[in-house]
Scaffold this motif. Sequence first.
Motif, PDB file in Angstrom:
ATOM      1  N   VAL A   1      -5.854  13.324 -10.886  1.00 31.21           N
ATOM      2  CA  VAL A   1      -4.623  12.524 -10.907  1.00 31.21           C
ATOM      3  C   VAL A   1      -4.822  11.179 -10.215  1.00 31.21           C
ATOM      4  O   VAL A   1      -4.507  10.118 -10.753  1.00 31.21           O
ATOM      5  N   LYS A   2      -5.393  11.252  -8.992  1.00 32.38           N
ATOM      6  CA  LYS A   2      -5.521  10.022  -8.199  1.00 32.38           C
ATOM      7  C   LYS A   2      -6.399   8.994  -8.922  1.00 32.38           C
ATOM      8  O   LYS A   2      -6.046   7.815  -9.014  1.00 32.38           O
ATOM      9  N   ALA A   3      -7.521   9.470  -9.472  1.00 34.24           N
ATOM     10  CA  ALA A   3      -8.449   8.550 -10.128  1.00 34.24           C
ATOM     11  C   ALA A   3      -7.802   7.934 -11.361  1.00 34.24           C
ATOM     12  O   ALA A   3      -7.911   6.728 -11.607  1.00 34.24           O
TER      13      ALA A   3
ATOM     14  N   GLU B   1       0.838  -1.207   0.000  1.00 40.44           N
ATOM     15  CA  GLU B   1       0.000   0.000   0.000  1.00 40.44           C
ATOM     16  C   GLU B   1       0.870   1.252   0.000  1.00 40.44           C
ATOM     17  O   GLU B   1       0.595   2.202  -0.715  1.00 40.44           O
ATOM     18  N   LEU B   2       1.921   1.207   0.827  1.00 45.39           N
ATOM     19  CA  LEU B   2       2.815   2.371   0.898  1.00 45.39           C
ATOM     20  C   LEU B   2       3.472   2.607  -0.454  1.00 45.39           C
ATOM     21  O   LEU B   2       3.558   3.729  -0.932  1.00 45.39           O
ATOM     22  N   ALA B   3       3.888   1.519  -1.072  1.00 48.29           N
ATOM     23  CA  ALA B   3       4.533   1.643  -2.376  1.00 48.29           C
ATOM     24  C   ALA B   3       3.566   2.295  -3.359  1.00 48.29           C
ATOM     25  O   ALA B   3       3.948   3.126  -4.187  1.00 48.29           O
ATOM     26  N   GLY B   4       2.295   1.922  -3.224  1.00 47.40           N
ATOM     27  CA  GLY B   4       1.274   2.500  -4.092  1.00 47.40           C
ATOM     28  C   GLY B   4       1.149   3.990  -3.903  1.00 47.40           C
ATOM     29  O   GLY B   4       0.652   4.705  -4.760  1.00 47.40           O
ATOM     30  N   GLN B   5       1.587   4.466  -2.744  1.00 50.10           N
ATOM     31  CA  GLN B   5       1.534   5.906  -2.473  1.00 50.10           C
ATOM     32  C   GLN B   5       2.904   6.551  -2.662  1.00 50.10           C
ATOM     33  O   GLN B   5       3.144   7.676  -2.233  1.00 50.10           O
TER      34      GLN B   5
ATOM     35  N   GLY C   1      -1.240  18.260  -8.386  1.00 52.22           N
ATOM     36  CA  GLY C   1      -1.183  17.476  -7.167  1.00 52.22           C
ATOM     37  C   GLY C   1      -2.076  16.266  -7.292  1.00 52.22           C
ATOM     38  O   GLY C   1      -2.851  16.133  -8.252  1.00 52.22           O
ATOM     39  N   ILE C   2      -1.986  15.399  -6.293  1.00 53.27           N
ATOM     40  CA  ILE C   2      -2.703  14.119  -6.344  1.00 53.27           C
ATOM     41  C   ILE C   2      -4.215  14.295  -6.480  1.00 53.27           C
ATOM     42  O   ILE C   2      -4.883  13.517  -7.143  1.00 53.27           O
TER      43      ILE C   2
ATOM     44  N   LYS D   1       1.324   4.335  -9.725  1.00 54.43           N
ATOM     45  CA  LYS D   1       1.422   5.093  -8.493  1.00 54.43           C
ATOM     46  C   LYS D   1       1.155   6.554  -8.844  1.00 54.43           C
ATOM     47  O   LYS D   1       1.639   7.031  -9.868  1.00 54.43           O
ATOM     48  N   PRO D   2       0.434   7.271  -7.970  1.00 56.10           N
ATOM     49  CA  PRO D   2       0.133   8.660  -8.296  1.00 56.10           C
ATOM     50  C   PRO D   2       1.395   9.474  -8.571  1.00 56.10           C
ATOM     51  O   PRO D   2       1.432  10.284  -9.493  1.00 56.10           O
TER      52      PRO D   2
END
Length: 709
Positions: free
Chosen positions: A133-135, A33-37, A159-160, A143-144
């Motif tokens: 961006v996030k979507a 999950e962290l990597a995804g962020q 930004g995200i 990853k964003p």
Amino acid sequence: MLPQQEDLKLGKILKVKDIAKQYGVPAKSVIEELAGQGIEADDAENSVIPDDMIELVEMYFADLYDQDSEPAAAADKKPAKKGGKKPPAGRREEHGGDRGKGSPHKGGRPQPAAVSSARAAGGKVTLPAPIIVKALAEAVGKKPNELITDLIKLGELAGINQPISEANARKLCASYGYELEIGAAPKPAPAPAAPAKPKPEDNPANLKERPPVVTFMGHVDHGKTSLQDAVRHTHVTAQEAGAITQHIGASTVTHNGKPITFIDTPGHAAFTNMRARGANLTDIVVLVVSATEGFKPQTVEAMNHAKAAKVPIIVAINKIDLPEADPDKILLHMQQNGLTSEDWGGDVGTVRVSAKTGQGLPDLLDRILLEAEILELKANPKRRAAGAVLEAQMEVGLGPTASVLVQDGTLHVGDTILCGEHYGRIRTLINDKGERVKTAGPSVPVKVVGLSGVPEAGDRLEIFESEKAARAEAQERVAAKRGNMLATSAIATAEDLFSKLNSNNQNSLNIIIKSDVKGSGEAIAHSLAELPHEKIKAEVVANAVGPISENDISLAAATNSIVVGFHVRVNPGVNEMAKKQKVEIRLYSIIYELLEDITDALAGKLEPEKREKPIGEAKILQIIELSKGPKICGCMVESGSVRVGAKARVRRDGDLIYNGEVASLRRFKDDVKEVKAGLECGIRLDNFADFLVNDEIEIYEIELKKATL
Ligand SMILES: Nc1nc2c(ncn2[C@@H]2O[C@H](COP(=O)(O)OP(=O)(O)OP(=O)(O)O)[C@@H](O)[C@H]2O)c(=O)[nH]1
């Protein structure tokens, strides 16, 4: 990768394993999950979340695993669990298996239903406009921050949580092997439940007179604190270290049955920012001018702040008890600065006062109330409160607290509030006398207890319908901030942070600031940034509130910093640890001293400047052969002196033929250390004997001069 050092934490430490334990998921899933962020955690479960990301990460996982915000696809599978934090069984299986390896969803975040349905099998993704961006990142399995980086390459910064141009969204999709289909714009969301906006039109019947909010401003030592002290009948000045007000507070005074709220404001130039905040909150500025000194740079600066904020000014000519007081000179200075005193037919209230004897104080308070009457200050105590944070800090036993000035409406214990990025239900309200109160109306300063964190001075206070809504807004703000950070710095990974902290930059003095309140820390950092820095500069590695702890020392050791404490203590045992780790701690309660010391420390870190200092001249009269050892020269010392160990330069007809040292000196048969002008002596030069009669010897020393900034 994330740093392993717990030392990097200044306060709370959050590790991957803590998150895993809290939500009952494998550490591996958390890492994914962290990597995804965009946060790499190579050291598995012991990886530490960087300080500045803790809040964001906590919110992210709360959002991901919390019942309230469970993605629809998984919500029905979720087993009941105390606290509602357990992830759904289905999800735990997913995390346990090989899911994600090699898939576009390596980041590991389960796709929310809306998004997964947006991605068609044939490489088509459908998203509603505007493209966020996030979507988009979720839809294409990126990853964003990866997406943001690619976006930057296309010349767009976002930004995200920000929208991007459709053209670039299509280009990005194409580069990831997808075709983008932009669906219809979503129906506008139902009117948000929060913030609970005050009714736009206040019923005029509800508007009530409110107390004026007044700020004393002026040059250092002209008597702001003393005057405020005198009107409050307290003795703040005596308690203030170095007699300099250190941060903004506020208090209410009653005169002729009418309350007046005074905001404290510090006088030192370092507090310019805070003073600007003061001016924006205030209805009336009392410009304090010493009757002996007149207008000074900070008087003019304060006057300009007040003028810029269109706030009426009353001039208090202070210290009129002193024999050298010259109030007329102040009237002239006022005139020269565009303030025409009432005494000279203008409209600027001018009152002669003495904070020491109390002379003129009632006149000053009368004048303030008169000004307030002219301003017709009104507010509606029946509406929901709105206000601004004057000062905020972490307090032992209370947690985060914020001194707030209620600007409209009434604040109640139990209200749900949002200040900047922090929210909470008000547990306690404490007034300026230290008493617990249930409410605080317009123009009342009050300390608020119950926030989730320490807000920034100047943050707005808003009321929300529910804690959930306040939290959602807080999350939005944190995410937006984080998104902006990502956009501007491309990718701020933990690794970047660590390597930055670790860099032992020879051209900087790394400093960790610990202060009692945020405002002071900010003011110090601001002042440090203002120090001359052509050769070397002060680099603030961390700036936090609270006593100096072991974590600060670890961080200082890791980043080669010194720790500067302002109005804070050192936790037990920390001094010893600092000694062992060779970390320097410096404590201050006066900002001038702190700045002076840091300036010295900066200069001390520079290589001293070398300067040649001539000390004498000698002329070779004869060459003396010795039975053993090298020749020496018989000289006449023509000026100054010749010393053993001094530097020597030999010149022949102006040309330099030797540069070395005086090895030894002889007067008759004795070895001596120094021979003065007018005397003859034998000089032996270090490693040199090719001198001739008439050669000139220059004797000099190298002086090390402390470098200046
Ligand atoms: N004689 C005399 N001394 C005064 C008067 N007002 C202040 N002082 C003295 O002037 C000095 C500075 O007063 P402060 O009230 O600390 O001044 P300030 O403007 O708040 O200073 P900063 O907080 O440093 O900005 C103190 O020594 C006071 O005792 C006054 O009316 N008469």
